[in-house]
Design a protein around this motif. Structure first.
Motif, PDB file in Angstrom:
ATOM      1  N   ILE A  41      11.627 -21.884  20.550  1.00 29.63           N
ATOM      2  CA  ILE A  41      12.715 -21.535  21.468  1.00 29.63           C
ATOM      3  C   ILE A  41      13.063 -20.060  21.324  1.00 29.63           C
ATOM      4  CG2 ILE A  41      15.138 -21.949  22.031  1.00 29.63           C
ATOM      5  CD1 ILE A  41      14.645 -24.890  21.165  1.00 29.63           C
ATOM      6  N   GLU A  42      13.172 -19.584  20.100  1.00 28.29           N
ATOM      7  CA  GLU A  42      13.490 -18.175  19.872  1.00 28.29           C
ATOM      8  C   GLU A  42      12.412 -17.276  20.459  1.00 28.29           C
ATOM      9  OE1 GLU A  42      14.293 -17.349  15.766  1.00 28.29           O
ATOM     10  OE2 GLU A  42      15.821 -18.916  15.654  1.00 28.29           O
ATOM     11  N   ASP A  43      11.147 -17.652  20.272  1.00 30.27           N
ATOM     12  CA  ASP A  43      10.045 -16.864  20.820  1.00 30.27           C
ATOM     13  C   ASP A  43      10.110 -16.816  22.343  1.00 30.27           C
ATOM     14  OD1 ASP A  43       9.061 -16.353  18.291  1.00 30.27           O
ATOM     15  OD2 ASP A  43       7.533 -17.926  18.378  1.00 30.27           O
ATOM     16  N   CYS A  44      10.419 -17.943  22.954  1.00 24.97           N
ATOM     17  CA  CYS A  44      10.506 -17.991  24.419  1.00 24.97           C
ATOM     18  C   CYS A  44      11.591 -17.066  24.924  1.00 24.97           C
ATOM     19  CB  CYS A  44      10.778 -19.418  24.887  1.00 24.97           C
ATOM     20  SG  CYS A  44       9.400 -20.543  24.613  1.00 24.97           S
ATOM     21  N   VAL A  45      12.721 -17.062  24.242  1.00 20.50           N
ATOM     22  CA  VAL A  45      13.849 -16.244  24.681  1.00 20.50           C
ATOM     23  C   VAL A  45      13.618 -14.770  24.370  1.00 20.50           C
ATOM     24  CG1 VAL A  45      16.304 -15.809  24.326  1.00 20.50           C
ATOM     25  CG2 VAL A  45      15.475 -18.151  24.552  1.00 20.50           C
ATOM     26  N   LYS A  46      13.164 -14.454  23.150  1.00 18.87           N
ATOM     27  CA  LYS A  46      12.975 -13.056  22.745  1.00 18.87           C
ATOM     28  C   LYS A  46      11.813 -12.399  23.483  1.00 18.87           C
ATOM     29  CE  LYS A  46      14.781 -13.411  18.058  1.00 18.87           C
ATOM     30  NZ  LYS A  46      14.437 -13.402  16.641  1.00 18.87           N
ATOM     31  N   ILE A  47      10.700 -13.100  23.520  1.00 19.37           N
ATOM     32  CA  ILE A  47       9.483 -12.521  24.091  1.00 19.37           C
ATOM     33  C   ILE A  47       9.389 -12.803  25.587  1.00 19.37           C
ATOM     34  CG2 ILE A  47       6.967 -12.479  23.894  1.00 19.37           C
ATOM     35  CD1 ILE A  47       7.322 -13.461  21.010  1.00 19.37           C
ATOM     36  N   LYS A  48      10.219 -13.692  26.071  1.00 13.26           N
ATOM     37  CA  LYS A  48      10.210 -14.095  27.476  1.00 13.26           C
ATOM     38  C   LYS A  48       8.863 -14.718  27.851  1.00 13.26           C
ATOM     39  CE  LYS A  48      14.264 -12.413  28.596  1.00 13.26           C
ATOM     40  NZ  LYS A  48      15.406 -13.218  28.594  1.00 13.26           N
ATOM     41  N   LEU A  49       8.455 -15.704  27.066  1.00 13.17           N
ATOM     42  CA  LEU A  49       7.252 -16.452  27.409  1.00 13.17           C
ATOM     43  C   LEU A  49       7.515 -17.173  28.723  1.00 13.17           C
ATOM     44  CD1 LEU A  49       6.370 -18.065  23.973  1.00 13.17           C
ATOM     45  CD2 LEU A  49       5.314 -16.078  25.025  1.00 13.17           C
ATOM     46  N   ASN A  50       6.725 -16.892  29.702  1.00  9.74           N
ATOM     47  CA  ASN A  50       6.911 -17.490  31.017  1.00  9.74           C
ATOM     48  C   ASN A  50       5.566 -17.787  31.640  1.00  9.74           C
ATOM     49  OD1 ASN A  50       9.617 -17.906  31.828  1.00  9.74           O
ATOM     50  ND2 ASN A  50       9.925 -15.709  31.876  1.00  9.74           N
ATOM     51  N   PRO A  51       5.385 -18.943  32.161  1.00  7.19           N
ATOM     52  CA  PRO A  51       6.256 -20.113  32.068  1.00  7.19           C
ATOM     53  C   PRO A  51       5.996 -20.877  30.778  1.00  7.19           C
ATOM     54  CG  PRO A  51       4.380 -20.668  33.423  1.00  7.19           C
ATOM     55  CD  PRO A  51       4.221 -19.220  33.016  1.00  7.19           C
ATOM     56  N   VAL A  52       6.932 -21.751  30.434  1.00  6.79           N
ATOM     57  CA  VAL A  52       6.749 -22.701  29.346  1.00  6.79           C
ATOM     58  C   VAL A  52       6.411 -24.027  30.027  1.00  6.79           C
ATOM     59  CG1 VAL A  52       7.855 -23.953  27.469  1.00  6.79           C
ATOM     60  CG2 VAL A  52       8.361 -21.530  27.822  1.00  6.79           C
ATOM     61  N   ILE A  53       5.236 -24.560  29.717  1.00  4.68           N
ATOM     62  CA  ILE A  53       4.792 -25.800  30.341  1.00  4.68           C
ATOM     63  C   ILE A  53       4.788 -26.898  29.286  1.00  4.68           C
ATOM     64  CG2 ILE A  53       2.929 -26.973  31.572  1.00  4.68           C
ATOM     65  CD1 ILE A  53       2.062 -24.176  32.569  1.00  4.68           C
ATOM     66  N   THR A  54       5.507 -27.968  29.590  1.00 10.32           N
ATOM     67  CA  THR A  54       5.575 -29.131  28.711  1.00 10.32           C
ATOM     68  C   THR A  54       4.964 -30.297  29.457  1.00 10.32           C
ATOM     69  OG1 THR A  54       7.606 -28.299  27.734  1.00 10.32           O
ATOM     70  CG2 THR A  54       7.124 -30.612  27.395  1.00 10.32           C
ATOM     71  N   GLU A  55       4.107 -31.036  28.782  1.00  9.89           N
ATOM     72  CA  GLU A  55       3.416 -32.125  29.454  1.00  9.89           C
ATOM     73  C   GLU A  55       4.372 -33.187  29.969  1.00  9.89           C
ATOM     74  OE1 GLU A  55      -0.003 -35.480  28.671  1.00  9.89           O
ATOM     75  OE2 GLU A  55       0.441 -34.060  27.102  1.00  9.89           O
ATOM     76  N   ILE A  56       5.374 -33.545  29.127  1.00 12.35           N
ATOM     77  CA  ILE A  56       6.268 -34.637  29.482  1.00 12.35           C
ATOM     78  C   ILE A  56       7.648 -34.365  28.882  1.00 12.35           C
ATOM     79  CG2 ILE A  56       5.526 -36.012  27.499  1.00 12.35           C
ATOM     80  CD1 ILE A  56       5.794 -38.500  29.280  1.00 12.35           C
ATOM     81  N   VAL A  57       8.686 -34.791  29.563  1.00 10.69           N
ATOM     82  CA  VAL A  57      10.057 -34.529  29.124  1.00 10.69           C
ATOM     83  C   VAL A  57      10.294 -35.049  27.710  1.00 10.69           C
ATOM     84  CG1 VAL A  57      12.488 -35.094  29.547  1.00 10.69           C
ATOM     85  CG2 VAL A  57      11.029 -34.439  31.450  1.00 10.69           C
TER      86      VAL A  57
END
Length: 84
Positions: A2-18
């Motif tokens: 989560i921190e990496d996604c927010v700091k580095i702005k990983l886009n998009p984040v793809i999740t197979e299933i909720v």
């Protein structure tokens, strides 16, 4: 992650299933809200849900709740199987 996604702005984040996104509905919704605030694009592949296109916390909370209940049921069934 989560921190990496927010700091580095990983886009998009793809999740197979909720159900693989969070431990429970509250945690998943909090993280989804954080990602939206930070403009992190989140896609749930199996549910065909995109947080940039679809605005439906209710729908996501239903998906998450059903997945959570299914996981708990599966866990109980496994425990019963081990006991037998």
């Amino acid at each position: 992650m989560i921190e990496d996604c927010v700091k580095i702005k990983l886009n998009p984040v793809i999740t197979e299933i909720v159900s693989r996104f969070g431990r429970d509905t509250v945690e998943a919704l909090e993280t989804i809200r954080l990602f939206k605030e930070q403009k992190v694009h989140l896609i749930f592949d199996q549910e065909n849900f995109d947080t940039f296109k679809d605005d439906g916390e209710l729908i996501l909370s239903i998906y998450e709740s059903v997945s959570h209940a299914d996981n708990e049921s599966r866990g109980r069934n496994i425990q019963i199987g081990h006991r037998h």
